[in-house]
Write a protein that holds these residues in place. Structure first.
Motif, PDB file in Angstrom:
ATOM      1  N   TRP A   1       0.829  -1.241   0.069  1.00 22.75           N
ATOM      2  CA  TRP A   1      -0.007   0.173   0.033  1.00 22.75           C
ATOM      3  C   TRP A   1       0.722   1.392   0.143  1.00 22.75           C
ATOM      4  N   PHE A   2       2.090   1.152   0.094  1.00 21.82           N
ATOM      5  CA  PHE A   2       3.062   2.272   0.158  1.00 21.82           C
ATOM      6  C   PHE A   2       2.915   3.393  -1.079  1.00 21.82           C
ATOM      7  N   GLY A   3       2.482   4.298  -0.683  1.00 20.34           N
ATOM      8  CA  GLY A   3       2.490   5.298  -1.663  1.00 20.34           C
ATOM      9  C   GLY A   3       0.890   5.361  -2.338  1.00 20.34           C
ATOM     10  N   ASN A   4       0.113   4.635  -2.035  1.00 26.43           N
ATOM     11  CA  ASN A   4      -1.308   4.567  -2.618  1.00 26.43           C
ATOM     12  C   ASN A   4      -2.071   4.256  -1.365  1.00 26.43           C
ATOM     13  N   SER A   5      -2.716   5.447  -0.990  1.00 26.98           N
ATOM     14  CA  SER A   5      -3.660   5.203   0.387  1.00 26.98           C
ATOM     15  C   SER A   5      -5.038   4.658  -0.223  1.00 26.98           C
ATOM     16  N   THR A   6      -5.386   4.952  -1.366  1.00 25.37           N
ATOM     17  CA  THR A   6      -6.759   4.158  -1.806  1.00 25.37           C
ATOM     18  C   THR A   6      -6.627   2.861  -2.141  1.00 25.37           C
ATOM     19  N   LEU A   7      -5.331   2.315  -2.401  1.00 23.27           N
ATOM     20  CA  LEU A   7      -5.111   0.921  -2.527  1.00 23.27           C
ATOM     21  C   LEU A   7      -5.077   0.338  -1.141  1.00 23.27           C
ATOM     22  N   ALA A   8      -4.642   1.015  -0.259  1.00 25.84           N
ATOM     23  CA  ALA A   8      -4.786   0.497   1.048  1.00 25.84           C
ATOM     24  C   ALA A   8      -6.228   0.198   1.822  1.00 25.84           C
ATOM     25  N   ILE A   9      -6.929   1.115   1.299  1.00 22.84           N
ATOM     26  CA  ILE A   9      -8.538   1.398   1.721  1.00 22.84           C
ATOM     27  C   ILE A   9      -9.085  -0.016   1.047  1.00 22.84           C
ATOM     28  N   PHE A  10      -8.813  -0.157  -0.152  1.00 28.95           N
ATOM     29  CA  PHE A  10      -9.523  -1.143  -0.771  1.00 28.95           C
ATOM     30  C   PHE A  10      -8.945  -2.693  -0.379  1.00 28.95           C
ATOM     31  N   LEU A  11      -7.678  -2.592  -0.266  1.00 30.56           N
ATOM     32  CA  LEU A  11      -6.917  -4.059   0.244  1.00 30.56           C
ATOM     33  C   LEU A  11      -7.571  -4.400   1.359  1.00 30.56           C
ATOM     34  N   PHE A  12      -7.934  -3.609   2.484  1.00 34.33           N
ATOM     35  CA  PHE A  12      -8.209  -3.876   3.764  1.00 34.33           C
ATOM     36  C   PHE A  12      -9.648  -3.906   4.371  1.00 34.33           C
ATOM     37  N   SER A  13     -10.401  -3.294   3.373  1.00 35.81           N
ATOM     38  CA  SER A  13     -11.746  -3.132   3.569  1.00 35.81           C
ATOM     39  C   SER A  13     -12.494  -4.146   2.750  1.00 35.81           C
ATOM     40  N   LEU A  14     -12.197  -4.733   1.593  1.00 34.20           N
ATOM     41  CA  LEU A  14     -12.670  -5.683   1.131  1.00 34.20           C
ATOM     42  C   LEU A  14     -12.756  -7.076   1.875  1.00 34.20           C
TER      43      LEU A  14
ATOM     44  N   PHE B   1      -9.614 -10.003  -5.366  1.00 41.34           N
ATOM     45  CA  PHE B   1      -8.348 -10.656  -6.041  1.00 41.34           C
ATOM     46  C   PHE B   1      -7.692  -9.832  -7.256  1.00 41.34           C
ATOM     47  N   ILE B   2      -8.420  -8.774  -7.821  1.00 39.60           N
ATOM     48  CA  ILE B   2      -7.925  -7.771  -8.690  1.00 39.60           C
ATOM     49  C   ILE B   2      -7.040  -6.639  -7.838  1.00 39.60           C
ATOM     50  N   VAL B   3      -7.556  -6.312  -6.819  1.00 34.04           N
ATOM     51  CA  VAL B   3      -6.641  -5.576  -5.866  1.00 34.04           C
ATOM     52  C   VAL B   3      -5.599  -6.118  -5.285  1.00 34.04           C
ATOM     53  N   LEU B   4      -5.579  -7.681  -5.066  1.00 33.88           N
ATOM     54  CA  LEU B   4      -4.530  -8.382  -4.418  1.00 33.88           C
ATOM     55  C   LEU B   4      -3.366  -8.549  -5.426  1.00 33.88           C
ATOM     56  N   ILE B   5      -3.974  -8.855  -6.585  1.00 36.24           N
ATOM     57  CA  ILE B   5      -2.797  -9.142  -7.702  1.00 36.24           C
ATOM     58  C   ILE B   5      -2.249  -7.849  -8.073  1.00 36.24           C
ATOM     59  N   VAL B   6      -2.759  -6.627  -8.149  1.00 33.90           N
ATOM     60  CA  VAL B   6      -2.097  -5.207  -8.213  1.00 33.90           C
ATOM     61  C   VAL B   6      -1.128  -5.137  -6.870  1.00 33.90           C
ATOM     62  N   CYS B   7      -1.453  -5.597  -5.872  1.00 35.16           N
ATOM     63  CA  CYS B   7      -0.527  -5.379  -4.558  1.00 35.16           C
ATOM     64  C   CYS B   7       0.773  -6.244  -4.900  1.00 35.16           C
ATOM     65  N   CYS B   8       0.646  -7.465  -5.639  1.00 33.13           N
ATOM     66  CA  CYS B   8       1.667  -8.353  -5.612  1.00 33.13           C
ATOM     67  C   CYS B   8       2.602  -8.052  -6.896  1.00 33.13           C
ATOM     68  N   ILE B   9       2.178  -7.335  -7.577  1.00 35.65           N
ATOM     69  CA  ILE B   9       2.977  -7.011  -8.875  1.00 35.65           C
ATOM     70  C   ILE B   9       3.521  -5.749  -8.851  1.00 35.65           C
ATOM     71  N   ARG B  10       2.936  -4.640  -8.293  1.00 37.52           N
ATOM     72  CA  ARG B  10       3.065  -3.471  -8.248  1.00 37.52           C
ATOM     73  C   ARG B  10       4.631  -3.073  -7.556  1.00 37.52           C
ATOM     74  N   GLN B  11       5.233  -2.149  -7.868  1.00 35.50           N
ATOM     75  CA  GLN B  11       6.582  -1.681  -7.245  1.00 35.50           C
ATOM     76  C   GLN B  11       6.002  -0.372  -6.373  1.00 35.50           C
ATOM     77  N   PRO B  12       6.121  -0.753  -4.933  1.00 35.13           N
ATOM     78  CA  PRO B  12       5.673   0.105  -4.095  1.00 35.13           C
ATOM     79  C   PRO B  12       6.600   1.547  -4.262  1.00 35.13           C
ATOM     80  N   PHE B  13       7.806   1.181  -4.051  1.00 34.32           N
ATOM     81  CA  PHE B  13       8.964   2.212  -4.168  1.00 34.32           C
ATOM     82  C   PHE B  13       9.281   2.955  -5.618  1.00 34.32           C
ATOM     83  N   THR B  14       8.951   3.835  -6.005  1.00 37.27           N
ATOM     84  CA  THR B  14       9.025   5.006  -6.907  1.00 37.27           C
ATOM     85  C   THR B  14       9.727   5.963  -6.726  1.00 37.27           C
ATOM     86  N   LYS B  15      10.147   6.877  -7.989  1.00 37.63           N
ATOM     87  CA  LYS B  15      10.866   8.149  -7.779  1.00 37.63           C
ATOM     88  C   LYS B  15       9.840   9.067  -6.984  1.00 37.63           C
TER      89      LYS B  15
END
Length: 822
Positions: free
Chosen positions: A421-434, A609-623
């Motif tokens: 969820w690092f860098g994306n609070s909206t993703l954190a909301i969906f990841l833990f509320s779903l 599952f869509i949110v979980l896949i995004v979380c697993c493949i995304r790179q949380p640390f960016t520029k």
């Protein structure tokens, strides 16, 4: 239905988010001088950041001080009225024994001779951390106050005759608000300060918030600004995140009334070289400047509320609505409304049950959908009461199960992906509320199956039996329990309980009353529609709750990630999960009326599952959301000399060692990162050893030039004089653990490249040591750090409050062949 909910929620959330974070149009530098202009403020900032990092007692710090003094003098010279500007430089000593200065200017009406008038003080700190330009922290606060100072000087409606104005630019805030403490403890102007206003920031990518006030009554004055942005929950952020600003010095030492403003959202570049002007969002400086201009003018013109001595006996609850309106009410009012709702729920529930029972005992007519239990069961009153209890317990258990699902996911996630969820609070909301919603629906579905099974045993005509009142009333019981907790906690931070209750409880009470008036006939043809109205009514509390959670996450996430190297990986996931899920629990009881468990569960699982896949493949640390690391670049050298009392010579280098230690704040495994750096740079890291996955040390193979270039010793009568030629530095420490008398002849000459030491040694001592520590804050002094920063953009260096990362330690050993002779 699930698709309708998701679409409606997404649309409302997008609109609310856009309105909440919208900023005004930037005013150009050509507007009149009494109007705040972001362009003029950023002109100041461009000049302020040209000096590099502004660590206390460094060249950048002193150059910034001189620039601010010149701008204050220039602004004061604009006035052609009876305005008196008094510039003062307050000298103080910090914890490192550095001689520093605060910059103050007091503006008053020269016609007013009184020296005891209550003043307003505006504060910001002009120091930064090593390697950071400090554009946001706290260059933004400094330039906003400079522009406001210019606005007020050029505003003919303000003559400072009632309330004098003090501008204070503090030094040494980063080590521990030392400049502000020095003012509050020692400066002569401190006795006349009544109001203060502090501005501090971490990153200027979103509009600023009012973070704290010394008294909730001050919110009444703040409510008059153009775009109020605050929430009573933010009052606790400093305690939760363990950070301090100059506000704390003013608040803890005295009983002043004041505010703490700042840009605290998305602080991913906090204390790093990425804290630059180029990262600023256009309009955010204008937004805060406009708000502060209104607030300050009201105070100077004495249009503010007068505070009484008992102003926080009944504190205020406050929060903004889409940054357009500030909702304010007293804590006692909140408690009163909640008590009223609880009593109303109990009375209406009891009346409804009693009248139902009396009505069915006196009437004899055919069964319909809403009173079948009075014909299908022998003891309908007992069945009704038991049903209410069972539905209430099922709701509570469902909420516990949902919370448990989210906590389990938080633990699993920390093992699979460090911080998805690092860098994306909206993703954190969906990841833990779903998962919470999924857990609730699964339990409710199983409960519904069990309930139907039991009913089949008791009645053959299952389809004619309905428990709509019991389900509705069980929802009211859940909200009543939450209100009871809120009342007994006597805390303003449970205000969301009232927000949900005041929308949901009246709706369900009305439904219960209408059903009673219509003799229990269905209001809607389809049962699914009975869920739509509560969902529609809940959109306002839902959107407000999510916006509040989103704001807290965007403040909290960057700070909590800094603790990952201290074992906070699992704890951090659990904390983020709790911030998201606890407010979600208010929404869950509304879903217990759905008849489409399977369809809703499929949609939720698919979304999860869509949110979980995004979380697993995304790179949380960016520029834009980098991982941060701390580097300790240390060189140790030993010089040794054997001397008598009557010679003078150069001391030779005995040994030299240079090492670099890196620690990642985000718990990332360092070896792959360092290997990747070696490949990109073409430089081998020699003797690399890692005491842990996040802490590695290796020899410095970049041939960094030693700080101490030359040492000469000269024997004098009963003492030695040592001349040390070294790299230019502001931070030079000379010490010895031996029993010798040591004097640094030019200790107050900073910066310097030569240090002269006189030492007097006990005649009985034949050997002694002197330690020379030289620290620097320029990244150019470390080729490794310079190259790493350029080649690894997603991993950035974090600086400290002092010059600590580049540290050269030299030990001088002197062995005498003869002793002093008296």
């Amino acid at each position: 239905m699930a698709c309708f909910i998701n679409l409606s929620f997404t649309s409302c959330w997008s609109i609310a988010h856009h309105l909440s974070y919208s900023v005004p149009t930037v005013k150009t530098r050509t507007v009149p001088r009494h109007i705040f202009s972001e362009e003029r403020a950023l002109d100041y900032l461009s000049n302020l950041t040209q000096y590099g990092s502004r660590v206390s007692n460094t060249r950048g710090n002193f150059d910034a001080r001189n620039y601010l003094i010149s701008q204050i003098k220039r602004i004061c010279s604009m006035d052609e009225r009876h305005i008196q500007c008094e510039l003062d430089l307050q000298n103080f000593t910090d914890s490192k024994h550095n001689q520093l200065q605060n910059i103050l200017v007091r503006v008053s009406n020269s016609m007013n001779k009184s020296q005891n008038m209550q003043s307003l003080i505006l504060t910001a700190h002009y120091d930064s951390v090593e390697f950071s330009l400090g554009a946001a922290d706290d260059g933004s606060g400094v330039v906003i106050l400079l522009e406001l100072f210019s606005n007020l000087i050029n505003d003919l409606t303000i003559n400072f005759s009632n309330v004098p104005l003090i501008i204070l630019f503090t030094n040494a805030e980063e080590p521990g608000v030392e400049g502000a403490l020095a003012f509050m403890l020692h400066h002569k102007w401190r006795f006349n300060v009544r109001y203060f206003l502090n501005v501090d920031s971490v990153r200027c990518t979103e509009a600023a918030n009012l973070m704290r006030t010394t008294s909730s009554q001050l919110i009444m004055d703040y409510s008059r600004v153009a775009r109020p942005r605050t929430n009573v929950i933010l009052q606790k952020t400093s305690t939760w995140f363990q950070f301090s600003t100059d506000y704390d010095a003013f608040n803890l030492i005295s009983f002043l009334s004041g505010y703490d403003f700042g840009f605290f959202l998305d602080g991913y570049t906090y204390h790093t070289p990425l804290d630059q002007l180029s990262t600023f969002k256009q309009g955010v400086i204008q937004d805060l400047g406009d708000n502060l201009a209104i607030l300050i003018r009201n105070i100077l013109l004495e249009h503010n509320q007068q505070l009484n001595d008992n102003n926080d006996a009944d504190p205020l609850i406050y929060f903004d609505i889409l940054s357009r309106y500030l909702m304010i009410y007293k804590l006692s009012t909140s408690i009163l409304i909640q008590k009223f709702l609880i009593i109303l729920i109990i009375i209406i529930g009891i009346i409804r049950i009693i009248f139902d029972h009396i009505y069915h005992r006196q009437k004899n007519f055919s069964c319909n959908d809403f009173h079948c239990i009075y014909f299908r069961f022998k003891n309908p009153l007992i069945i009704r009461i038991i049903s209410i209890i069972i539905y209430s317990i099922s709701n509570i258990l469902s909420m516990i199960i949902g919370f448990g699902f989210s906590l389990i996911l938080a633990c699993i996630t920390s093992l699979i992906q460090l911080a998805p969820w690092f860098g994306n609070s909206t993703l954190a909301i969906f990841l833990f509320s779903l998962p919470c919603l999924i857990g609730f629906i699964i339990f409710q579905y199983l409960f519904d199956l069990l309930h139907r099974f039991i009913l089949r045993k008791c009645s053959q005509n299952l389809n004619e039996i309905h428990f709509d009142f019991e389900q509705n009333f069980s929802v009211l019981i859940i909200y009543s329990l939450s209100m009871i907790i809120s009342i007994y906690s006597n805390s303003r931070f449970f205000y969301i309980t009232l927000i949900w209750s005041i929308f949901i409880c009246p709706l369900y009470l009305v439904l219960i009353i209408i059903e009673f008036i219509l003799h229990w006939k269905q209001i809607f043809e389809k049962n699914a529609h009975q869920l739509y109205l509560p969902l529609l009514i809940s959109f306002f509390p839902l959107i407000h709750t999510i916006e509040t959670v989103n704001r807290i996450l965007r403040i909290f996430t960057p700070f909590i990630s800094l603790r990952f190297s201290s074992g906070w990986i699992h704890r951090g996931n659990i904390i983020i999960c709790s911030i998201v899920v606890i407010p979600t629990l208010f929404f869950l009881p509304l879903l217990q009326r759905t008849k489409q468990f399977i369809r809703l569960l499929i949609v939720l699982l698919f979304s999860f599952f869509i949110v979980l896949i995004v979380c697993c493949i995304r790179q949380p640390f960016t520029k834009n959301h980098p991982s941060t690391f701390y580097a300790k670049h240390i060189s140790k050298s030993i010089y040794s000399a054997e001397t008598s009392m009557n010679n003078s010579f150069n001391i030779s280098l005995l040994s030299q060692q240079s090492t670099i230690t890196i620690n990642t704040y985000h718990g990332l495994v360092l070896s792959p990162i360092l290997d990747q750096f070696s490949i990109k740079s073409g430089r081998k890291l020699y003797n690399k050893t890692c005491s842990s996955s996040t802490n590695c040390t290796f020899d410095d193979s970049f041939n960094r030039q030693l700080a101490v270039e030359h040492i000469q010793i000269e024997s004098m009568k009963k003492k030695y004089r040592i001349r040390i030629q070294h790299a230019l530095s502001y931070n030079i420490r000379i010490s010895s653990l031996w029993n010798i008398e040591l004097t640094v002849q030019n200790q107050f000459d900073i910066p310097r490249k030569n240090t002269i030491i006189d030492i007097v040694v006990d005649s009985s001592r034949s050997i002694f040591e002197i330690d020379i520590k030289i620290q620097r804050c320029e990244i150019n002094d470390s080729p490794f750090l310079l190259l790493f920063t350029r080649l690894m953009p997603n991993t950035v260096l974090m600086g400290g409050a002092f010059c600590e990362a580049i540290d050269d330690d030299t030990t001088l050993i002197i062995n005498r062949h003869e002793h002093f002779i008296d």
